[in-house]
Design an enzyme around this catalytic site. Sequence first.
Site, PDB file in Angstrom:
ATOM      1  N   ARG A  22       0.830  -1.211   0.000  1.00 36.47           N
ATOM      2  CA  ARG A  22       0.000   0.000   0.000  1.00 36.47           C
ATOM      3  C   ARG A  22       0.864   1.260   0.000  1.00 36.47           C
ATOM      4  O   ARG A  22       0.583   2.232  -0.674  1.00 36.47           O
ATOM      5  CB  ARG A  22      -0.902   0.007   1.245  1.00 36.47           C
ATOM      6  CG  ARG A  22      -2.351   0.173   0.904  1.00 36.47           C
ATOM      7  CD  ARG A  22      -3.321   0.246   2.048  1.00 36.47           C
ATOM      8  NE  ARG A  22      -2.880   0.012   3.387  1.00 36.47           N
ATOM      9  CZ  ARG A  22      -3.025  -1.140   4.035  1.00 36.47           C
ATOM     10  NH1 ARG A  22      -3.571  -2.168   3.436  1.00 36.47           N
ATOM     11  NH2 ARG A  22      -2.625  -1.262   5.274  1.00 36.47           N
ATOM     12  N   CYS A  43      -7.259 -18.396  15.503  1.00 45.62           N
ATOM     13  CA  CYS A  43      -8.006 -18.188  16.752  1.00 45.62           C
ATOM     14  C   CYS A  43      -9.430 -18.737  16.634  1.00 45.62           C
ATOM     15  O   CYS A  43     -10.069 -19.046  17.641  1.00 45.62           O
ATOM     16  CB  CYS A  43      -8.077 -16.701  17.087  1.00 45.62           C
ATOM     17  SG  CYS A  43      -6.510 -15.865  16.891  1.00 45.62           S
ATOM     18  N   ARG A  70      -3.802  -7.316  -5.201  1.00 46.48           N
ATOM     19  CA  ARG A  70      -3.141  -6.150  -4.575  1.00 46.48           C
ATOM     20  C   ARG A  70      -1.697  -5.997  -5.035  1.00 46.48           C
ATOM     21  O   ARG A  70      -0.978  -5.148  -4.522  1.00 46.48           O
ATOM     22  CB  ARG A  70      -3.146  -6.309  -3.054  1.00 46.48           C
ATOM     23  CG  ARG A  70      -4.524  -6.215  -2.450  1.00 46.48           C
ATOM     24  CD  ARG A  70      -4.439  -6.361  -0.954  1.00 46.48           C
ATOM     25  NE  ARG A  70      -5.752  -6.153  -0.343  1.00 46.48           N
ATOM     26  CZ  ARG A  70      -5.939  -5.975   0.948  1.00 46.48           C
ATOM     27  NH1 ARG A  70      -4.908  -5.978   1.782  1.00 46.48           N
ATOM     28  NH2 ARG A  70      -7.143  -5.792   1.437  1.00 46.48           N
ATOM     29  N   VAL A  80      10.699 -21.919   2.612  1.00 48.09           N
ATOM     30  CA  VAL A  80      12.057 -21.365   2.684  1.00 48.09           C
ATOM     31  C   VAL A  80      12.871 -22.271   3.606  1.00 48.09           C
ATOM     32  O   VAL A  80      12.490 -22.500   4.756  1.00 48.09           O
ATOM     33  CB  VAL A  80      12.037 -19.911   3.206  1.00 48.09           C
ATOM     34  CG1 VAL A  80      13.454 -19.404   3.458  1.00 48.09           C
ATOM     35  CG2 VAL A  80      11.319 -19.016   2.201  1.00 48.09           C
ATOM     36  N   ASN A 320      -0.156  -9.208  14.002  1.00 52.80           N
ATOM     37  CA  ASN A 320      -0.691  -8.275  13.006  1.00 52.80           C
ATOM     38  C   ASN A 320      -0.030  -6.902  13.116  1.00 52.80           C
ATOM     39  O   ASN A 320       0.347  -6.285  12.122  1.00 52.80           O
ATOM     40  CB  ASN A 320      -2.209  -8.122  13.189  1.00 52.80           C
ATOM     41  CG  ASN A 320      -2.975  -9.298  12.611  1.00 52.80           C
ATOM     42  OD1 ASN A 320      -3.186  -9.383  11.406  1.00 52.80           O
ATOM     43  ND2 ASN A 320      -3.387 -10.220  13.447  1.00 52.80           N
ATOM     44  N   TRP A 450     -19.380   2.246  40.763  1.00 50.37           N
ATOM     45  CA  TRP A 450     -17.940   2.008  40.842  1.00 50.37           C
ATOM     46  C   TRP A 450     -17.661   0.778  39.971  1.00 50.37           C
ATOM     47  O   TRP A 450     -17.965  -0.338  40.368  1.00 50.37           O
ATOM     48  CB  TRP A 450     -17.486   1.726  42.277  1.00 50.37           C
ATOM     49  CG  TRP A 450     -17.600   2.914  43.167  1.00 50.37           C
ATOM     50  CD1 TRP A 450     -18.637   3.233  43.979  1.00 50.37           C
ATOM     51  CD2 TRP A 450     -16.628   3.945  43.334  1.00 50.37           C
ATOM     52  NE1 TRP A 450     -18.389   4.410  44.638  1.00 50.37           N
ATOM     53  CE2 TRP A 450     -17.150   4.873  44.273  1.00 50.37           C
ATOM     54  CE3 TRP A 450     -15.368   4.192  42.787  1.00 50.37           C
ATOM     55  CZ2 TRP A 450     -16.459   6.014  44.655  1.00 50.37           C
ATOM     56  CZ3 TRP A 450     -14.674   5.325  43.187  1.00 50.37           C
ATOM     57  CH2 TRP A 450     -15.219   6.224  44.104  1.00 50.37           C
TER      58      TRP A 450
HETATM   59  P1  FAD Z   1       1.298 -18.207  12.089  1.00 52.74           P
HETATM   60  O1  FAD Z   1      -0.145 -17.916  12.124  1.00 52.74           O
HETATM   61  O2  FAD Z   1       1.779 -19.445  12.754  1.00 52.74           O
HETATM   62  O3  FAD Z   1       1.758 -18.234  10.568  1.00 52.74           O
HETATM   63  C1  FAD Z   1       3.064 -18.578  10.194  1.00 52.74           C
HETATM   64  C2  FAD Z   1       3.025 -19.104   8.776  1.00 52.74           C
HETATM   65  O4  FAD Z   1       4.352 -19.338   8.348  1.00 52.74           O
HETATM   66  C3  FAD Z   1       2.283 -20.429   8.667  1.00 52.74           C
HETATM   67  O5  FAD Z   1       1.255 -20.313   7.703  1.00 52.74           O
HETATM   68  C4  FAD Z   1       3.371 -21.416   8.223  1.00 52.74           C
HETATM   69  O6  FAD Z   1       2.886 -22.404   7.337  1.00 52.74           O
HETATM   70  C5  FAD Z   1       4.378 -20.499   7.551  1.00 52.74           C
HETATM   71  N1  FAD Z   1       5.755 -20.998   7.565  1.00 52.74           N
HETATM   72  C6  FAD Z   1       6.456 -21.435   8.635  1.00 52.74           C
HETATM   73  N2  FAD Z   1       7.710 -21.773   8.273  1.00 52.74           N
HETATM   74  C7  FAD Z   1       7.808 -21.524   6.952  1.00 52.74           C
HETATM   75  C8  FAD Z   1       8.872 -21.659   5.994  1.00 52.74           C
HETATM   76  N3  FAD Z   1      10.081 -22.093   6.364  1.00 52.74           N
HETATM   77  N4  FAD Z   1       8.621 -21.318   4.710  1.00 52.74           N
HETATM   78  C9  FAD Z   1       7.390 -20.866   4.329  1.00 52.74           C
HETATM   79  N5  FAD Z   1       6.364 -20.717   5.181  1.00 52.74           N
HETATM   80  C10 FAD Z   1       6.571 -21.043   6.477  1.00 52.74           C
HETATM   81  N6  FAD Z   1      -4.397 -15.410  19.472  1.00 52.74           N
HETATM   82  C11 FAD Z   1      -5.158 -14.453  20.055  1.00 52.74           C
HETATM   83  O7  FAD Z   1      -4.722 -13.314  20.153  1.00 52.74           O
HETATM   84  N7  FAD Z   1      -6.411 -14.738  20.521  1.00 52.74           N
HETATM   85  C12 FAD Z   1      -6.955 -15.982  20.422  1.00 52.74           C
HETATM   86  O8  FAD Z   1      -8.098 -16.215  20.839  1.00 52.74           O
HETATM   87  C13 FAD Z   1      -6.176 -17.015  19.827  1.00 52.74           C
HETATM   88  N8  FAD Z   1      -6.674 -18.256  19.705  1.00 52.74           N
HETATM   89  C14 FAD Z   1      -5.914 -19.223  19.095  1.00 52.74           C
HETATM   90  C15 FAD Z   1      -6.431 -20.511  18.971  1.00 52.74           C
HETATM   91  C16 FAD Z   1      -5.690 -21.510  18.361  1.00 52.74           C
HETATM   92  C17 FAD Z   1      -6.261 -22.884  18.249  1.00 52.74           C
HETATM   93  C18 FAD Z   1      -4.394 -21.210  17.834  1.00 52.74           C
HETATM   94  C19 FAD Z   1      -3.595 -22.269  17.142  1.00 52.74           C
HETATM   95  C20 FAD Z   1      -3.871 -19.937  17.947  1.00 52.74           C
HETATM   96  C21 FAD Z   1      -4.619 -18.935  18.576  1.00 52.74           C
HETATM   97  N9  FAD Z   1      -4.114 -17.631  18.730  1.00 52.74           N
HETATM   98  C22 FAD Z   1      -4.875 -16.679  19.347  1.00 52.74           C
HETATM   99  C23 FAD Z   1      -2.751 -17.284  18.286  1.00 52.74           C
HETATM  100  C24 FAD Z   1      -2.730 -16.638  16.905  1.00 52.74           C
HETATM  101  O9  FAD Z   1      -3.396 -17.479  15.997  1.00 52.74           O
HETATM  102  C25 FAD Z   1      -1.288 -16.404  16.505  1.00 52.74           C
HETATM  103  O10 FAD Z   1      -0.718 -15.505  17.420  1.00 52.74           O
HETATM  104  C26 FAD Z   1      -1.135 -15.827  15.098  1.00 52.74           C
HETATM  105  O11 FAD Z   1      -1.683 -16.688  14.140  1.00 52.74           O
HETATM  106  C27 FAD Z   1       0.350 -15.625  14.789  1.00 52.74           C
HETATM  107  O12 FAD Z   1       0.513 -15.237  13.482  1.00 52.74           O
HETATM  108  P2  FAD Z   1       1.908 -15.436  12.747  1.00 52.74           P
HETATM  109  O13 FAD Z   1       1.738 -14.879  11.378  1.00 52.74           O
HETATM  110  O14 FAD Z   1       3.013 -14.926  13.582  1.00 52.74           O
HETATM  111  O15 FAD Z   1       2.144 -17.023  12.703  1.00 52.74           O
END
Ligand code: FAD
Length: 461
Positions: A22, A43, A70, A80, A320, A450
């Site tokens: 963007r 989540c 986009r 990777v 995020n 309160w």
């Molecule tokens: P991820 O969502 O784990 O994404 C990482 C991505 O990287 C994955 O798609 C993976 O396939 C990819 N990847 C990894 N290694 C490689 C590689 N070497 N090459 C290419 N791709 C790769 N958080 C909250 O705040 N509130 C909630 O209620 C909540 N509930 C949850 C419930 C569950 C069941 C789970 C599992 C998680 C929950 N979370 C919650 C946590 C939240 O989902 C995570 O904090 C968030 O998804 C993190 O995002 P991320 O992009 O860092 O990692």
Amino acid sequence: MDPIVIVGGDAAGMSAASKFKREAPDRDVVVFERGEWVSYGACGLPYYVKGDVEELDDLVSLSAAEFEERGIDLRTGHEVVAIDTDERTVRVVGPDGEFTQSYEDLLVATGARALEPPVAGTDLDGVFTLHDMDAAARIRAYLGLDAPPVDDGAGESAGFDDVSEVDAVAVVGGGYVGVEMAEAFAEHGITVHLFEMLPHTLRPFGAEAAAVVEEHLEDEGVRLHLNTAVEELAGTESVTAVVTEDGEVPVDAALLGAGVAPNAELAERAGIELGPTGAVATDEFGRTSADHVYAAGDVAEARNVVTDEPDYVPLALTANRAGRAIGATLAGEPTRTGGIAGTAALKAFDLEVARTGLVDEDAAREAGFDPVSVTVTTGSRAHYYPGSREIQITAVGDAESGRLLGASMVGREGVAKRIDTVATALHAGFTAEDVSMLDLSYAPPFSPVWDPVLTAAKVLD
Ligand code: FAD
């Protein structure tokens, strides 16, 4: 100029890619995601298993095609496998073989993975972890719940009210995913045995809140096995029992909720520094120890605003927010990723449970404070207004400075969002007295005059 390269296509990675594109539409950004799903809300997975969410697709924020529109070069099915920080390249394995991609700047957003407890039998059929979309689909299928939702005749789905083919399930680990899944399984008429080796479930929420939740779980029919370490999952092909020192509990399936670990190995192999928590160490802009390499989300540490130390609390907003900030930074507008207070909320059947900061004296003492704590129970509405429910708040402060350090809350209403007032106070570094003097809203249907947060702060002060 080489493109920005992002490893991982979920919350952190896609937030960064979107923001970057963007702000810098003329620059190229390439995202490598090893799976097929992108930008999904993990989540929501317990609610998909429960049936509140009907389709896995409903959890997706933006599809791969929308990201392509986009102008983001998104490559699913691409893993990777190595980073060369000197050459500024990544090694990628995709459907058409292996290749090298150069980067101007790199974001490691590889997330975390579910941990399995070190016991025999975790490879049996019917034993699951829940960390990605495909796992949720496998669980529903194993439970025999993949029938289409029932139509209630009004053109709206009445949800998955089908009854599972599975009679009893073990939830191994009483963290928030385990508790959410206990509710999901129970919804389908499955008897849930929840095993927790510690005296209480929900450790990050503190013993006071956990005790209230545990009573409620038992009222809802969950069989709690506290202070009970699972020694083995027994069975020949599929799991048939959970073995503990108290004997065997027959089950037809098991959900392992033993916590998560950061997918930090890719960064570590490249010589990028990990922090004290084992996640990738980052500075306030998400920069790692390697030039031109950033990390965000569940793979990375963030700075705790209460302790001012690196911390690892893998949650969605953190991912995020850091992704978006790094996208802006890479586009030329340096933006801090922001601190965390470990603010979290959870639904456990009819209860809301929430926490922020340091929620017990032990944690506060360990962080170098001189802790004092109070637990107060007040109403969620004016005492005369119908429907008022109890809210229990445990607040922790520092005796020396008067600073508020954290709180946990539990109740049937008005908890999950009320914790945000406390979280805001922690970010501001408020004392308990500061909090007790806040001008918070009041009307009988929403709170006592309160507010419970004011009461807890006043008692603590
Ligand atoms: P991820 O969502 O784990 O994404 C990482 C991505 O990287 C994955 O798609 C993976 O396939 C990819 N990847 C990894 N290694 C490689 C590689 N070497 N090459 C290419 N791709 C790769 N958080 C909250 O705040 N509130 C909630 O209620 C909540 N509930 C949850 C419930 C569950 C069941 C789970 C599992 C998680 C929950 N979370 C919650 C946590 C939240 O989902 C995570 O904090 C968030 O998804 C993190 O995002 P991320 O992009 O860092 O990692």
